[in-house]
Design a protein around this motif. Structure first.
Motif, PDB file in Angstrom:
ATOM      1  N   TRP A  29      -8.526 -37.357  -2.980  1.00 38.46           N
ATOM      2  CA  TRP A  29      -8.681 -36.038  -3.606  1.00 38.46           C
ATOM      3  C   TRP A  29      -7.511 -35.117  -3.305  1.00 38.46           C
ATOM      4  O   TRP A  29      -7.220 -34.204  -4.075  1.00 38.46           O
ATOM      5  CB  TRP A  29     -10.031 -35.421  -3.227  1.00 38.46           C
ATOM      6  N   GLU A  50     -21.349 -23.861  -2.200  1.00 32.80           N
ATOM      7  CA  GLU A  50     -21.068 -25.126  -2.894  1.00 32.80           C
ATOM      8  C   GLU A  50     -20.276 -26.051  -1.975  1.00 32.80           C
ATOM      9  O   GLU A  50     -19.306 -25.628  -1.344  1.00 32.80           O
ATOM     10  CB  GLU A  50     -20.289 -24.939  -4.208  1.00 32.80           C
ATOM     11  N   GLY A  81     -17.890 -29.341  -1.834  1.00 30.02           N
ATOM     12  CA  GLY A  81     -17.044 -30.098  -2.773  1.00 30.02           C
ATOM     13  C   GLY A  81     -16.818 -29.277  -4.023  1.00 30.02           C
ATOM     14  O   GLY A  81     -17.086 -29.719  -5.139  1.00 30.02           O
ATOM     15  N   CYS A  82     -16.282 -28.065  -3.860  1.00 34.10           N
ATOM     16  CA  CYS A  82     -16.207 -27.108  -4.986  1.00 34.10           C
ATOM     17  C   CYS A  82     -15.070 -27.415  -5.955  1.00 34.10           C
ATOM     18  O   CYS A  82     -15.036 -26.854  -7.049  1.00 34.10           O
ATOM     19  CB  CYS A  82     -16.069 -25.688  -4.452  1.00 34.10           C
ATOM     20  N   GLY A  83     -14.106 -28.279  -5.560  1.00 38.86           N
ATOM     21  CA  GLY A  83     -12.967 -28.506  -6.446  1.00 38.86           C
ATOM     22  C   GLY A  83     -12.252 -27.199  -6.729  1.00 38.86           C
ATOM     23  O   GLY A  83     -12.065 -26.362  -5.830  1.00 38.86           O
ATOM     24  N   ARG A 136     -15.106 -24.160 -10.602  1.00 38.52           N
ATOM     25  CA  ARG A 136     -15.814 -23.764 -11.832  1.00 38.52           C
ATOM     26  C   ARG A 136     -17.323 -23.614 -11.627  1.00 38.52           C
ATOM     27  O   ARG A 136     -17.954 -22.760 -12.257  1.00 38.52           O
ATOM     28  CB  ARG A 136     -15.516 -24.733 -12.973  1.00 38.52           C
ATOM     29  N   ASP A 193     -14.586 -27.033   0.348  1.00 38.42           N
ATOM     30  CA  ASP A 193     -14.056 -28.345  -0.044  1.00 38.42           C
ATOM     31  C   ASP A 193     -13.180 -28.822   1.108  1.00 38.42           C
ATOM     32  O   ASP A 193     -12.635 -28.016   1.867  1.00 38.42           O
ATOM     33  CB  ASP A 193     -13.210 -28.223  -1.330  1.00 38.42           C
ATOM     34  N   VAL A 194     -13.048 -30.132   1.223  1.00 44.53           N
ATOM     35  CA  VAL A 194     -12.242 -30.696   2.315  1.00 44.53           C
ATOM     36  C   VAL A 194     -10.743 -30.632   1.991  1.00 44.53           C
ATOM     37  O   VAL A 194      -9.911 -30.730   2.899  1.00 44.53           O
ATOM     38  CB  VAL A 194     -12.707 -32.151   2.617  1.00 44.53           C
ATOM     39  N   VAL A 195     -10.401 -30.426   0.723  1.00 46.82           N
ATOM     40  CA  VAL A 195      -8.986 -30.436   0.315  1.00 46.82           C
ATOM     41  C   VAL A 195      -8.464 -28.991   0.185  1.00 46.82           C
ATOM     42  O   VAL A 195      -8.945 -28.226  -0.664  1.00 46.82           O
ATOM     43  CB  VAL A 195      -8.816 -31.198  -1.026  1.00 46.82           C
ATOM     44  N   MET A 224      -7.626 -27.566  -3.299  1.00 44.80           N
ATOM     45  CA  MET A 224      -8.787 -27.256  -4.157  1.00 44.80           C
ATOM     46  C   MET A 224      -9.289 -25.834  -3.826  1.00 44.80           C
ATOM     47  O   MET A 224      -9.527 -25.020  -4.718  1.00 44.80           O
ATOM     48  CB  MET A 224      -9.927 -28.253  -3.914  1.00 44.80           C
ATOM     49  N   ASP A 263     -14.864 -30.507   5.921  1.00 49.25           N
ATOM     50  CA  ASP A 263     -15.655 -31.656   5.493  1.00 49.25           C
ATOM     51  C   ASP A 263     -17.109 -31.201   5.300  1.00 49.25           C
ATOM     52  O   ASP A 263     -17.643 -30.458   6.142  1.00 49.25           O
ATOM     53  CB  ASP A 263     -15.571 -32.709   6.617  1.00 49.25           C
ATOM     54  N   ALA A 264     -17.736 -31.677   4.247  1.00 50.66           N
ATOM     55  CA  ALA A 264     -19.131 -31.297   3.968  1.00 50.66           C
ATOM     56  C   ALA A 264     -20.085 -31.714   5.092  1.00 50.66           C
ATOM     57  O   ALA A 264     -21.184 -31.187   5.201  1.00 50.66           O
ATOM     58  CB  ALA A 264     -19.571 -31.924   2.656  1.00 50.66           C
ATOM     59  N   TYR A 285     -22.515 -30.348  -6.579  1.00 54.59           N
ATOM     60  CA  TYR A 285     -22.371 -30.660  -8.004  1.00 54.59           C
ATOM     61  C   TYR A 285     -21.315 -31.754  -8.170  1.00 54.59           C
ATOM     62  O   TYR A 285     -20.117 -31.513  -8.023  1.00 54.59           O
ATOM     63  CB  TYR A 285     -21.975 -29.402  -8.784  1.00 54.59           C
ATOM     64  N   ASN A 286     -21.779 -32.951  -8.441  1.00 61.79           N
ATOM     65  CA  ASN A 286     -20.891 -34.112  -8.625  1.00 61.79           C
ATOM     66  C   ASN A 286     -19.910 -34.286  -7.475  1.00 61.79           C
ATOM     67  O   ASN A 286     -18.738 -34.625  -7.679  1.00 61.79           O
ATOM     68  CB  ASN A 286     -20.158 -34.023  -9.972  1.00 61.79           C
ATOM     69  N   ASP A 332     -18.684 -38.582  -4.130  1.00 59.50           N
ATOM     70  CA  ASP A 332     -17.282 -38.652  -3.707  1.00 59.50           C
ATOM     71  C   ASP A 332     -17.138 -38.468  -2.206  1.00 59.50           C
ATOM     72  O   ASP A 332     -16.040 -38.587  -1.660  1.00 59.50           O
ATOM     73  CB  ASP A 332     -16.474 -37.562  -4.415  1.00 59.50           C
ATOM     74  N   ILE A 333     -18.224 -38.126  -1.547  1.00 56.05           N
ATOM     75  CA  ILE A 333     -18.187 -37.850  -0.104  1.00 56.05           C
ATOM     76  C   ILE A 333     -18.532 -39.140   0.630  1.00 56.05           C
ATOM     77  O   ILE A 333     -19.602 -39.718   0.409  1.00 56.05           O
ATOM     78  CB  ILE A 333     -19.166 -36.697   0.235  1.00 56.05           C
TER      79      ILE A 333
HETATM   80  C1  LIG Z   1     -15.507 -34.486  -8.843  1.00 61.46           C
HETATM   81  S1  LIG Z   1     -14.939 -33.175  -7.845  1.00 61.46           S
HETATM   82  C2  LIG Z   1     -16.213 -31.970  -8.223  1.00 61.46           C
HETATM   83  C3  LIG Z   1     -15.716 -30.556  -8.090  1.00 61.46           C
HETATM   84  C4  LIG Z   1     -16.710 -29.486  -8.554  1.00 61.46           C
HETATM   85  N1  LIG Z   1     -17.964 -29.571  -7.846  1.00 61.46           N
HETATM   86  C5  LIG Z   1     -16.934 -29.572 -10.050  1.00 61.46           C
HETATM   87  O1  LIG Z   1     -17.977 -30.133 -10.461  1.00 61.46           O
HETATM   88  O2  LIG Z   1     -16.092 -29.097 -10.801  1.00 61.46           O
HETATM   89  C6  LIG Z   1     -15.416 -33.697  -6.189  1.00 61.46           C
HETATM   90  C7  LIG Z   1     -14.923 -32.783  -5.076  1.00 61.46           C
HETATM   91  O3  LIG Z   1     -15.484 -33.251  -3.824  1.00 61.46           O
HETATM   92  C8  LIG Z   1     -14.515 -32.995  -2.817  1.00 61.46           C
HETATM   93  N2  LIG Z   1     -14.804 -33.821  -1.638  1.00 61.46           N
HETATM   94  C9  LIG Z   1     -14.649 -35.163  -1.474  1.00 61.46           C
HETATM   95  N3  LIG Z   1     -15.000 -35.532  -0.227  1.00 61.46           N
HETATM   96  C10 LIG Z   1     -15.391 -34.402   0.425  1.00 61.46           C
HETATM   97  C11 LIG Z   1     -15.883 -34.136   1.741  1.00 61.46           C
HETATM   98  N4  LIG Z   1     -16.040 -35.112   2.639  1.00 61.46           N
HETATM   99  N5  LIG Z   1     -16.201 -32.864   2.070  1.00 61.46           N
HETATM  100  C12 LIG Z   1     -16.049 -31.850   1.153  1.00 61.46           C
HETATM  101  N6  LIG Z   1     -15.591 -32.045  -0.103  1.00 61.46           N
HETATM  102  C13 LIG Z   1     -15.270 -33.306  -0.479  1.00 61.46           C
HETATM  103  C14 LIG Z   1     -13.201 -33.341  -3.489  1.00 61.46           C
HETATM  104  O4  LIG Z   1     -12.085 -32.793  -2.822  1.00 61.46           O
HETATM  105  C15 LIG Z   1     -13.421 -32.772  -4.891  1.00 61.46           C
HETATM  106  O5  LIG Z   1     -12.939 -31.453  -4.975  1.00 61.46           O
END
Ligand SMILES: C[S@@+](CC[C@H](N)C(=O)[O-])C[C@H]1O[C@@H](n2cnc3c(N)ncnc32)[C@H](O)[C@@H]1O
Length: 240
Positions: A8, A48, A50-52, A55, A71-73, A76, A93-94, A110-111, A115-116
């Protein structure tokens, strides 16, 4: 478990472009149903995970929640901040969020759970951060969708599952639509894996939806009116 967030981090720019293009991916066709399912925020607190690029947080803000985006990144969270998506921002990290326990009315995944890497740890953490009586909203790509495919491009093409529905598998996919590319990577698991994580976190599923896309006749999402693309759940933290 130490989180590997290389994928990510490397695809953050791709994701930001992909997610910010109005009407581009499935999100836009479920936005109104999501708002209706969540309901009015009335100043309540929402987080939220994993907010990316933010949105979903922006939708929650529109609904009237006080929103924390995490979010971990870092890229983002920076993008979410630039778009004024939330009230607070956290890079973590979540599974280990530096936030006060029992402080949120709503946690939204949300989605992101697929990915986690350590999905059960993220569900457990969400449970700790919820106030008693609070709700965890989960959206994942429907476990059936992950394991099968339509055999043709016609809206009535058969949907076929090859191999097994069961078991946890890593998935990797590249998509290119209207000149925008996105590389996805995550884990596909049966519904039972999510249910087990919820049960272990001592939370309870109170509602399930298999939402239909809001589309017209010509939409490329038409087949997803026959087979669910997403699975939504509301999960409650018990009081006392
Ligand atoms: C598919 S995107 C979804 C983003 C947003 N929720 C959306 O629907 O537009 C997945 C997100 O999960 C985040 N993510 C992945 N592993 C994570 C973790 N361990 N902790 C927090 N966020 C994480 C990624 O960095 C990415 O921004």
């Amino acid at each position: 478990m130490k989180t590997d967030c290389r994928h990510w981090t490397e695809t953050a720019e791709e994701w930001i472009r992909w997610a910010r293009q109005p009407g581009h991916d499935a999100f836009w066709h479920f936005r109104a149903t999501f708002a209706e399912y969540i309901g009015a925020g009335d100043g309540k607190s929402a987080l939220e995970i994993g907010c990316g690029e933010g949105r979903v947080c922006r939708e929650l803000k529109k609904l009237g929640f006080r929103v924390t985006a995490s979010d971990v990144v870092p890229a983002m969270v920076e993008a979410a901040r630039e778009a004024d998506s939330a009230d607070e921002y956290v890079v973590a990290d979540a599974a280990a969020l530096p936030l006060k326990s029992s402080s949120f009315d709503l946690v939204v995944a949300y989605n992101s759970l697929m990915d986690i890497e350590d999905m059960p740890a993220a569900v457990r953490e969400a449970g700790l951060l919820l106030k008693p009586g609070g709700t965890l909203f989960i959206s994942v790509v429907h476990p059936f969708r992950d394991r099968g495919r339509f055999t043709g491009s016609e809206p009535d093409s058969p949907f076929m599952i090859e191999g097994s529905y069961y078991g946890r598998e890593k998935f990797e996919a590249a998509e290119e639509i209207n000149g925008l590319k996105m590389h996805f990577m995550g884990w596909s698991m049966p519904l039972e894996d999510y249910a087990a994580a919820i049960e272990e976190a001592e939370l309870g599923i109170t509602s399930i939806r298999e939402p239909l896309p809001d589309i017209n006749e010509a939409s490329r999402f038409r087949s997803w009116t026959r087979i669910p693309l997403f699975l939504w759940m509301k999960v409650r933290k018990f009081c006392g």
